[in-house]
Design a protein around this motif. Sequence first.
Motif, PDB file in Angstrom:
ATOM      1  N   VAL A  21       0.853  -1.188   0.000  1.00 13.38           N
ATOM      2  CA  VAL A  21       0.000   0.000   0.000  1.00 13.38           C
ATOM      3  C   VAL A  21       0.892   1.241   0.000  1.00 13.38           C
ATOM      4  N   LEU A  22       0.815   2.001  -1.072  1.00 13.54           N
ATOM      5  CA  LEU A  22       1.658   3.183  -1.229  1.00 13.54           C
ATOM      6  C   LEU A  22       0.919   4.428  -0.762  1.00 13.54           C
ATOM      7  N   PRO A  23       1.632   5.378  -0.189  1.00 10.43           N
ATOM      8  CA  PRO A  23       0.982   6.639   0.192  1.00 10.43           C
ATOM      9  C   PRO A  23       0.564   7.413  -1.048  1.00 10.43           C
ATOM     10  N   THR A  24      -0.477   8.189  -0.913  1.00 16.30           N
ATOM     11  CA  THR A  24      -0.938   9.031  -2.024  1.00 16.30           C
ATOM     12  C   THR A  24      -0.890  10.486  -1.585  1.00 16.30           C
ATOM     13  N   LEU A  25      -0.527  11.348  -2.514  1.00 17.96           N
ATOM     14  CA  LEU A  25      -0.525  12.773  -2.212  1.00 17.96           C
ATOM     15  C   LEU A  25      -1.963  13.261  -2.039  1.00 17.96           C
ATOM     16  N   PRO A  26      -2.220  14.092  -1.034  1.00 16.92           N
ATOM     17  CA  PRO A  26      -3.564  14.664  -0.869  1.00 16.92           C
ATOM     18  C   PRO A  26      -4.016  15.390  -2.132  1.00 16.92           C
ATOM     19  N   ALA A  27      -5.332  15.477  -2.291  1.00 21.11           N
ATOM     20  CA  ALA A  27      -5.912  16.014  -3.521  1.00 21.11           C
ATOM     21  C   ALA A  27      -5.419  17.415  -3.850  1.00 21.11           C
ATOM     22  N   ILE A  28      -5.265  18.281  -2.830  1.00 18.66           N
ATOM     23  CA  ILE A  28      -4.859  19.659  -3.111  1.00 18.66           C
ATOM     24  C   ILE A  28      -3.455  19.700  -3.690  1.00 18.66           C
ATOM     25  N   ALA A  29      -2.566  18.827  -3.186  1.00 22.14           N
ATOM     26  CA  ALA A  29      -1.200  18.807  -3.714  1.00 22.14           C
ATOM     27  C   ALA A  29      -1.191  18.345  -5.168  1.00 22.14           C
ATOM     28  N   LEU A  30      -1.979  17.332  -5.468  1.00 25.02           N
ATOM     29  CA  LEU A  30      -2.076  16.855  -6.852  1.00 25.02           C
ATOM     30  C   LEU A  30      -2.623  17.951  -7.763  1.00 25.02           C
ATOM     31  N   LYS A  31      -3.632  18.674  -7.278  1.00 28.57           N
ATOM     32  CA  LYS A  31      -4.237  19.727  -8.086  1.00 28.57           C
ATOM     33  C   LYS A  31      -3.250  20.858  -8.342  1.00 28.57           C
ATOM     34  N   VAL A  32      -2.478  21.225  -7.312  1.00 26.77           N
ATOM     35  CA  VAL A  32      -1.473  22.283  -7.478  1.00 26.77           C
ATOM     36  C   VAL A  32      -0.397  21.850  -8.458  1.00 26.77           C
ATOM     37  N   GLN A  52      -8.450  27.406  -2.309  1.00 28.72           N
ATOM     38  CA  GLN A  52      -9.426  26.386  -1.921  1.00 28.72           C
ATOM     39  C   GLN A  52      -9.013  25.627  -0.664  1.00 28.72           C
ATOM     40  N   ASP A  53      -7.746  25.766  -0.252  1.00 24.70           N
ATOM     41  CA  ASP A  53      -7.249  25.030   0.907  1.00 24.70           C
ATOM     42  C   ASP A  53      -6.698  26.004   1.942  1.00 24.70           C
ATOM     43  N   PRO A  54      -7.358  26.157   3.085  1.00 21.71           N
ATOM     44  CA  PRO A  54      -6.924  27.145   4.091  1.00 21.71           C
ATOM     45  C   PRO A  54      -5.512  26.906   4.618  1.00 21.71           C
ATOM     46  N   ALA A  55      -5.160  25.637   4.861  1.00 18.30           N
ATOM     47  CA  ALA A  55      -3.831  25.336   5.414  1.00 18.30           C
ATOM     48  C   ALA A  55      -2.732  25.711   4.429  1.00 18.30           C
ATOM     49  N   LEU A  56      -2.930  25.359   3.160  1.00 24.24           N
ATOM     50  CA  LEU A  56      -1.940  25.692   2.144  1.00 24.24           C
ATOM     51  C   LEU A  56      -1.874  27.197   1.928  1.00 24.24           C
ATOM     52  N   SER A  57      -3.015  27.858   1.953  1.00 20.71           N
ATOM     53  CA  SER A  57      -3.044  29.317   1.788  1.00 20.71           C
ATOM     54  C   SER A  57      -2.232  30.005   2.873  1.00 20.71           C
ATOM     55  N   ALA A  58      -2.426  29.556   4.118  1.00 26.42           N
ATOM     56  CA  ALA A  58      -1.698  30.152   5.236  1.00 26.42           C
ATOM     57  C   ALA A  58      -0.200  29.925   5.103  1.00 26.42           C
ATOM     58  N   ARG A  59       0.187  28.709   4.669  1.00 26.01           N
ATOM     59  CA  ARG A  59       1.612  28.404   4.513  1.00 26.01           C
ATOM     60  C   ARG A  59       2.236  29.256   3.402  1.00 26.01           C
ATOM     61  N   ILE A  60       1.528  29.409   2.313  1.00 20.11           N
ATOM     62  CA  ILE A  60       2.044  30.192   1.184  1.00 20.11           C
ATOM     63  C   ILE A  60       2.261  31.655   1.595  1.00 20.11           C
ATOM     64  N   ILE A  61       1.303  32.227   2.295  1.00 16.43           N
ATOM     65  CA  ILE A  61       1.440  33.630   2.725  1.00 16.43           C
ATOM     66  C   ILE A  61       2.580  33.766   3.727  1.00 16.43           C
ATOM     67  N   LYS A  62       2.694  32.803   4.641  1.00 17.37           N
ATOM     68  CA  LYS A  62       3.772  32.839   5.634  1.00 17.37           C
ATOM     69  C   LYS A  62       5.137  32.824   4.954  1.00 17.37           C
ATOM     70  N   ILE A  63       5.306  31.937   3.976  1.00 15.50           N
ATOM     71  CA  ILE A  63       6.587  31.821   3.283  1.00 15.50           C
ATOM     72  C   ILE A  63       6.885  33.077   2.468  1.00 15.50           C
ATOM     73  N   SER A  64       5.857  33.626   1.835  1.00 18.36           N
ATOM     74  CA  SER A  64       6.085  34.822   1.014  1.00 18.36           C
ATOM     75  C   SER A  64       6.570  35.998   1.853  1.00 18.36           C
ATOM     76  N   ASN A  65       6.259  35.979   3.151  1.00 20.23           N
ATOM     77  CA  ASN A  65       6.691  37.050   4.051  1.00 20.23           C
ATOM     78  C   ASN A  65       7.926  36.680   4.870  1.00 20.23           C
ATOM     79  N   SER A  66       8.526  35.526   4.583  1.00 16.00           N
ATOM     80  CA  SER A  66       9.657  35.053   5.367  1.00 16.00           C
ATOM     81  C   SER A  66      10.978  35.635   4.861  1.00 16.00           C
ATOM     82  N   ALA A  67      12.008  35.461   5.670  1.00 14.58           N
ATOM     83  CA  ALA A  67      13.339  35.927   5.286  1.00 14.58           C
ATOM     84  C   ALA A  67      13.850  35.184   4.058  1.00 14.58           C
TER      85      ALA A  67
END
Length: 278
Positions: A21-32, A52-67
Amino acid sequence: MSTENALLTILVEKINNDTLVLPTLPAIALKVRRTADDPEVNLNKMADVIGQDPALSARIIKISNSAYMGRTVKVETIHQAVTRIGLRQVKNIATALAMEQLFVSKNQIVHEHINQVWQQTIEVVANAMAALQLHTEKTKQKRLNLDIITLAALVHNIGVLPIFTEAERHDDVFANPTFLSVAVQKLSGRIGGVILREWGFHDELVEVAENWRNLSYMPESLTYLDFVRLGAALSGLMGSQKDGVMNITQQKGLFEDLSALDGDEFKTMRDNARMIFQ
């Protein structure tokens, strides 16, 4: 048959019979990833997908404002963040977040082991990214890509996941740190190659997952594998092979002077890269 060999036998049989049984990437990652690979895609379309994904949205904004991005003007919207980061790096960040979600377990022993592997993976990624950045800066060679080394380091140890899954299914027998460590050493590379082929990842990434521990596998040219190995060595994961990795680092021209890896410039690059995943 020893318990250790029993776990290995089960895993090898499932690999050979194509029943692991292999792991599968979550749907949002596949869509991106699919959106990023679309030649017709634009930044607005990617921002809509991420939104469409709150967790990914928050991570993207955090990284865009990072050093790591080296910018001082604060980003507040997904569209601004995607514009700042770029399509390819957004693709890797989505994969990183998905990977983090895969490294979970309900069994306490397995959970501790798998969490340790994820934290080690972050260190390998940060060191490998910094090494490639510094190498590129010093040599002016741009054949290898920072986005790809990020992804290569993220998935270099993906083969551990089915091993942990099998241990969790038989936790009364296999959820033992010693058994898990042996199985990881012996089989994770082979399993990692199977997973990445199933996910449709490029051969360069499959090569990394299959061979990063095996120093007898040595491409003549400089590849992403060299930087992942160096990242692993700097993270304390190569054990007795560390000296061999450092010798290869010099011989293949990654860094002729290894003292660069102890310098402030490298440490700053590494720390900024690590911020992406924390």
